[in-house]
Design a protein around this motif. Structure first.
Motif, PDB file in Angstrom:
ATOM      1  N   TYR A 101      -1.833  10.492  -0.630  1.00 22.43           N
ATOM      2  CA  TYR A 101      -2.886   9.894   0.187  1.00 22.43           C
ATOM      3  C   TYR A 101      -3.816  11.032   0.604  1.00 22.43           C
ATOM      4  O   TYR A 101      -3.481  12.206   0.459  1.00 22.43           O
ATOM      5  CB  TYR A 101      -2.263   9.191   1.387  1.00 22.43           C
ATOM      6  N   SER A 133      -9.829   7.580   1.161  1.00 16.53           N
ATOM      7  CA  SER A 133      -9.094   6.330   1.315  1.00 16.53           C
ATOM      8  C   SER A 133     -10.138   5.228   1.440  1.00 16.53           C
ATOM      9  O   SER A 133     -10.786   5.112   2.475  1.00 16.53           O
ATOM     10  CB  SER A 133      -8.252   6.421   2.589  1.00 16.53           C
ATOM     11  N   LYS A 187       5.070   5.559  -4.529  1.00 17.07           N
ATOM     12  CA  LYS A 187       5.075   5.051  -3.154  1.00 17.07           C
ATOM     13  C   LYS A 187       6.478   5.031  -2.555  1.00 17.07           C
ATOM     14  O   LYS A 187       6.618   5.057  -1.335  1.00 17.07           O
ATOM     15  CB  LYS A 187       4.478   3.638  -3.124  1.00 17.07           C
ATOM     16  N   THR A 209     -10.254  -1.111  -6.826  1.00 16.85           N
ATOM     17  CA  THR A 209      -9.230  -0.205  -6.317  1.00 16.85           C
ATOM     18  C   THR A 209      -7.907  -0.913  -6.061  1.00 16.85           C
ATOM     19  O   THR A 209      -7.866  -2.088  -5.715  1.00 16.85           O
ATOM     20  CB  THR A 209      -9.705   0.434  -4.993  1.00 16.85           C
ATOM     21  N   GLU A 210      -6.847  -0.134  -6.204  1.00 12.70           N
ATOM     22  CA  GLU A 210      -5.509  -0.565  -5.796  1.00 12.70           C
ATOM     23  C   GLU A 210      -5.352  -0.165  -4.335  1.00 12.70           C
ATOM     24  O   GLU A 210      -5.427   1.020  -3.993  1.00 12.70           O
ATOM     25  CB  GLU A 210      -4.474   0.123  -6.685  1.00 12.70           C
ATOM     26  N   ALA A 250       3.407   9.826  -3.953  1.00 11.92           N
ATOM     27  CA  ALA A 250       2.028   9.322  -3.960  1.00 11.92           C
ATOM     28  C   ALA A 250       1.184  10.144  -2.987  1.00 11.92           C
ATOM     29  O   ALA A 250       1.598  10.401  -1.862  1.00 11.92           O
ATOM     30  CB  ALA A 250       2.018   7.849  -3.553  1.00 11.92           C
ATOM     31  N   THR A 253      -8.474   8.002  -3.419  1.00 11.82           N
ATOM     32  CA  THR A 253      -7.097   8.493  -3.380  1.00 11.82           C
ATOM     33  C   THR A 253      -6.202   7.297  -3.075  1.00 11.82           C
ATOM     34  O   THR A 253      -6.685   6.222  -2.728  1.00 11.82           O
ATOM     35  CB  THR A 253      -6.937   9.567  -2.287  1.00 11.82           C
ATOM     36  N   GLU A 254      -4.909   7.492  -3.203  1.00  5.73           N
ATOM     37  CA  GLU A 254      -3.965   6.421  -2.834  1.00  5.73           C
ATOM     38  C   GLU A 254      -4.371   5.920  -1.449  1.00  5.73           C
ATOM     39  O   GLU A 254      -4.647   6.722  -0.558  1.00  5.73           O
ATOM     40  CB  GLU A 254      -2.554   6.991  -2.794  1.00  5.73           C
ATOM     41  N   THR A 255      -4.451   4.618  -1.289  1.00  5.19           N
ATOM     42  CA  THR A 255      -5.047   4.073  -0.068  1.00  5.19           C
ATOM     43  C   THR A 255      -4.016   3.247   0.706  1.00  5.19           C
ATOM     44  O   THR A 255      -3.472   2.285   0.173  1.00  5.19           O
ATOM     45  CB  THR A 255      -6.290   3.240  -0.426  1.00  5.19           C
ATOM     46  N   ASP A 281      -7.997   6.022 -12.987  1.00  9.29           N
ATOM     47  CA  ASP A 281      -8.237   6.117 -11.550  1.00  9.29           C
ATOM     48  C   ASP A 281      -9.635   5.600 -11.237  1.00  9.29           C
ATOM     49  O   ASP A 281     -10.529   5.660 -12.080  1.00  9.29           O
ATOM     50  CB  ASP A 281      -8.130   7.576 -11.092  1.00  9.29           C
ATOM     51  N   CYS A 341       0.832  -1.210   0.000  1.00  7.43           N
ATOM     52  CA  CYS A 341       0.000   0.000   0.000  1.00  7.43           C
ATOM     53  C   CYS A 341       0.859   1.248   0.000  1.00  7.43           C
ATOM     54  O   CYS A 341       0.413   2.305  -0.414  1.00  7.43           O
ATOM     55  CB  CYS A 341      -0.979  -0.002   1.172  1.00  7.43           C
ATOM     56  N   GLU A 348       1.734   0.691 -10.078  1.00  4.85           N
ATOM     57  CA  GLU A 348       1.426   1.621  -9.000  1.00  4.85           C
ATOM     58  C   GLU A 348       2.597   1.796  -8.044  1.00  4.85           C
ATOM     59  O   GLU A 348       2.424   2.078  -6.885  1.00  4.85           O
ATOM     60  CB  GLU A 348       0.174   1.165  -8.238  1.00  4.85           C
TER      61      GLU A 348
END
Lengths: 132, 702
Positions: free
Chosen positions: B23, B185, B16, B451-452, B21, B212-214, B480, A77, B12
């Motif tokens: 969040y 999230s 990160k 979702t990712e 990235a 959003t990025e989770t 997205d 994540c 993805e």
């Protein structure tokens, strides 16, 4: 007084440093202060006067490790990843797997079970003897 | 070269590892306020009055009258209010919402709430309200027991578990275009969308939800974000300004969902040769104060309650009931880790009662292709219980290790398990998920609401599409998860993102390839204009299921797993230390082997936490250890080396044979570890196996 974490995130707009618990348990907010890995949620910002603070945005020379985190499953994540990478960079250069486990014990990852993180360190040869 | 089966570069990954990235808490909007929630401090009672202890003129204060639509979180049954309306049923239930530009001021804002307390119920066995009851019957239980030489009975208990994603729940609601846009999230943008339409009384096109990025979900961001998005939206609409609400750790742990605690009773008839001839299983789960997802959690629980063992005469009776605690909800495994814990520890107790080797007992009873489950589902050729058991036993030298450790302060144990992929029964048909593929000049763009959340959704979907189109993986893009531009491919839950959504995408890609014919994408666009292919879930013809009788094909496919755990017990502190854990998983096909291994390693580590460390302590209806200092999850030092073996036995209707993988790994560690503790002669039947419980069990065990 503001925490170093808030100054970084809000005043400096360096949002790569994450808050996971706000009590020094999870390590998501790890930054380097004069090369030492520190939880920035526990540091009143005045304490770093005269020190060098490195966040994930300012980290240099760790390209191989960062790429390895993507390739080897070190990041899932990604929320613990900036802190984890900074903590890994601060490990002693001759760390073996046991040293790595001890050195990263303050950085919690809920996704990987840590195996992918060890693989990433080993692949990047940082520290050189990682996970022998 | 095909992309599937290769460790291609993750779509993805980059942001990160560089901190780029974004969040939800990394985002900001002009004029944005911060929101907070005033919550109940009692478990049950009426609200007489609320009185802000500040000058409300400088604040945005929102309550029930400010809800434009219906005061519910729309999910299965609309029983949970978004804000308590006159009465509360659990501690931390939301009552009032506040917003202010200064986050510090917000943290200090107090609201006095005057209650008329009522008597709470904490004991699920004494609950006055059953949310859902399920009965599965096969054969004739009485006849089965009449053939039994031995009857083994037992009760097994599991506790709450906190998902503990490292990024807490958070959203930003932005009023715009006569409606609301929520960034958050979350795992299931369309769940949030559906809930907001009802809560805000807006037409669907005025509600937009963007993931959003989770930073981790594990089920904890399946249904709860609908609540949080509702709160932020109510405040944002009232204020006419964007509102950010991000929980701190304490609030997240106090207020959001956890894994359902369970009490499972087994009564099993066994023939003299070790064959199981009758299974009578009773499952009781604590749903907390509102129904939320509990009926589906119970469903998955009872459908896995027999463990991977065949038996002609079976009864499984399950109930999930109300207590005055925050609602329990989705957490990786979704009911199955609870019932599989009971099944596998009970299996160990049967082997002890029969003085029979635990591996032999399992070999004798495990599901094989052609066997039928408790619901009458005939298992296909991909049923791999025997294979995973054989591999795990051989790889760990189980028999020799078991002998070597006998009589020491160490033990070795195993667990055999299975996990249904995708929604239960008719769930996938009802979802009718859709996925789209848009042609681009160089390839295609994937459009899904899936979702990712760390597992690599974008990567595996792109691999499947690339191979079906016959183009390089790099030429596949992924949109997205934004409800304004992607179709509803169903929630990102239930180990369905690869097997179910991946299959729909594969069908999209095959159709697109046929329509392209010999034309290149660029040439096709030039000649015919834009091309978007949308396909819906297609039920494999042979799958039949009845919700009324609970008979039929409960899941399209099952993954199969076997864990072997070796543990040590500290002779002074009774602490259990896992030494190594071997996880053999049969998953149909590993689309991306590194990501697949990551799912297994991570799920296994969470299972180790569930087994020995993670104890949610409730006091007066509230989580008493709602912080990471004393709710302990595995660190590097608590997590043993995890040896992962992936086996592949193709499911004919999965993309490249793939089945689900996300949840199954968490099913196995707890029973394997408790069985390893049992190997030391300790009669433990409950998790977490804390030092206190191990000490207690060690002192009464012979």
């Amino acid at each position: 007084m503001k925490r170093l974490l808030d100054v970084l995130r809000e005043d400096c707009a360096l949002t790569g440093t994450k808050e996971g618990c706000g009590e020094g348990e999870c390590g998501a907010c790890t930054v380097l202060i004069d090369g030492q890995a520190v939880n920035s949620c526990l540091v009143p910002f005045a304490q770093v006067a005269g020190s060098s603070v490195t966040t994930i945005e300012g980290l240099t020379g760790a390209e191989a490790l960062q790429s390895a985190f993507i390739r080897e499953g070190g990041a899932q994540c990604g929320i613990c990843t900036p802190g984890m990478i900074l903590a890994a960079v601060a490990l002693p250069k001759d760390a073996d797997l046991q040293d790595i486990r001890r050195g990263l014990a303050g950085n919690i990852c809920r996704c990987t079970g840590y195996e992918g993180i060890y693989r990433s360190l080993r692949a990047a040869a940082i520290p050189a003897r990682a996970a022998d | 070269m095909p992309a599937v089966g290769q460790n291609v570069l993750r779509k993805e990954g980059r942001g990160k590892v560089t901190g780029a990235a974004k969040y939800v808490d990394d985002l900001s909007f002009p004029g944005m306020l911060y929101g907070s929630t005033i919550r109940s401090t009692i478990p049950c009672g009426r609200i007489r009055s609320t009185r802000p202890e500040f000058d409300p003129s400088e604040w945005v204060v929102a309550g029930v009258p400010d809800i434009p639509g219906k005061n519910v979180i729309a999910l299965i049954e609309d029983d949970q209010p978004c804000l308590a309306d006159g009465r509360v049923r659990h501690v931390a239930e939301p009552i009032l919402l506040l917003a202010h530009a200064d986050r510090e001021a917000l943290a200090g804002a107090k609201v006095a709430v005057d209650y008329e307390p009522e008597t709470p119920v904490y004991d699920p066995a004494a609950s006055p309200r059953v949310f859902k009851e399920i009965l599965i019957e096969k054969g004739d239980l009485g006849k089965g027991f009449s053939r039994a030489a031995r009857v083994v009975e037992g009760e097994y208990r599991t506790g709450h578990q906190e998902q503990l994603y490292i990024e807490c729940n958070g959203v930003i609601a932005v009023p715009e275009n006569g409606g609301i846009t929520v960034y958050g999230s979350l795992q299931c943008p369309y769940y949030v969308h559906k809930a907001l339409v009802v809560l805000l009384g807006l037409p669907p096109e005025r509600v937009r939800v963007v993931q959003t990025e989770t930073g981790g979900g594990f089920g904890g961001k399946e249904e709860y974000p609908s609540m949080l998005a509702g709160h932020a939206s109510i405040l944002a609409l009232k204020a006419g300004r964007p509102v950010k609400m991000v929980y701190d750790r304490v609030e997240d742990m106090l207020a959001t969902t956890k894994r359902h605690p369970s009490i499972v009773r087994h009564r099993t008839g066994v023939a003299s040769d070790g064959r199981i001839v009758a299974m009578d299983i009773d499952v009781l789960m604590d749903g907390g104060a509102y129904l939320t997802l509990s009926p589906v959690v119970l469903s998955r629980g009872v459908l896995h309650a027999t463990g991977p063992y065949r038996c002609d005469d079976v009864r499984v009776h399950g109930r999930v009931v109300m207590t005055n605690t925050p609602p329990n909800g989705a957490f990786r495994g979704f009911g199955a880790p609870q019932t599989l814990f009971a099944a596998e520890v009970h299996m160990e107790r049967i082997s002890e009662a029969l003085e029979m080797d635990p591996v032999r007992l399992r070999e004798l009873n495990l599901f094989r292709p052609g066997d039928t489950t408790a619901t009458g589902q005939v298992l296909g050729a991909d049923c791999s219980a025997a294979e995973v058991l054989r591999e795990a036993v051989a790889r760990t030298g189980f028999d020799a290790r078991r002998q070597a450790l006998s009589g020491t302060n160490a033990g070795i144990g195993l667990s055999l398990f299975f996990h249904g992929s995708g929604f239960t029964g008719g769930g996938e048909v009802r979802l009718a998920s859709r996925a789209s593929l848009a042609l681009t000049p160089t390839g295609a763009r994937i459009l899904v609401g899936s979702t990712e959340i760390g597992q690599g959704t974008r990567t595996i979907h792109a691999q499947i599409v690339a191979d079906a189109l016959g183009i390089p993986y790099e030429n596949v893009e992924v949109s997205d998860a934004d409800t304004a531009c992607v179709p509803d491919s169903g929630p990102t839950v239930a180990s369905r993102t690869c097997m179910v959504v991946g299959k729909i995408l594969q069908n999209c890609a095959l159709e697109m390839k046929a329509r392209l014919g010999s034309l290149s994408p660029a040439r096709y666009l030039e000649l015919h204009g834009p091309l978007v292919v949308t396909r819906e879930y297609e039920k494999p013809a042979e799958l039949e299921w009845s919700d009324e009788t609970y008979r039929g094909d409960a899941y399209g496919a099952y993954g199969w797993g076997c864990n072997v755990a070796e543990v040590e017990r500290d002779p002074d502190t009774f602490e259990i230390r896992p030494v190594r854990l071997t996880a053999v998983c049969e998953i149909g096909k590993a689309i991306h082997p590194t990501l697949a291994a990551g799912q297994i390693e991570g799920g296994t580590a969470q299972g180790i936490g569930y087994a020995i460390l993670e104890e949610v302590v409730f006091r007066d209806g509230a989580m008493a250890n709602a912080q990471m200092t004393n709710y302990v999850v595995p660190t590097t030092l608590d997590t043993p080396p995890i040896d992962v073996v992936i086996l592949e036995s193709a499911y004919p209707h999965g993309p490249h044979g793939a089945k689900g993988i996300g949840e199954m790994p968490i099913d196995g560690p707890a029973p394997a570890i408790v069985n390893a503790i049992r190997h030391m002669g300790v009669d433990l039947r409950q998790i977490p196996a804390t030092p206190e419980r191990v000490m207690e069990a060690s002192c009464v065990s012979p």
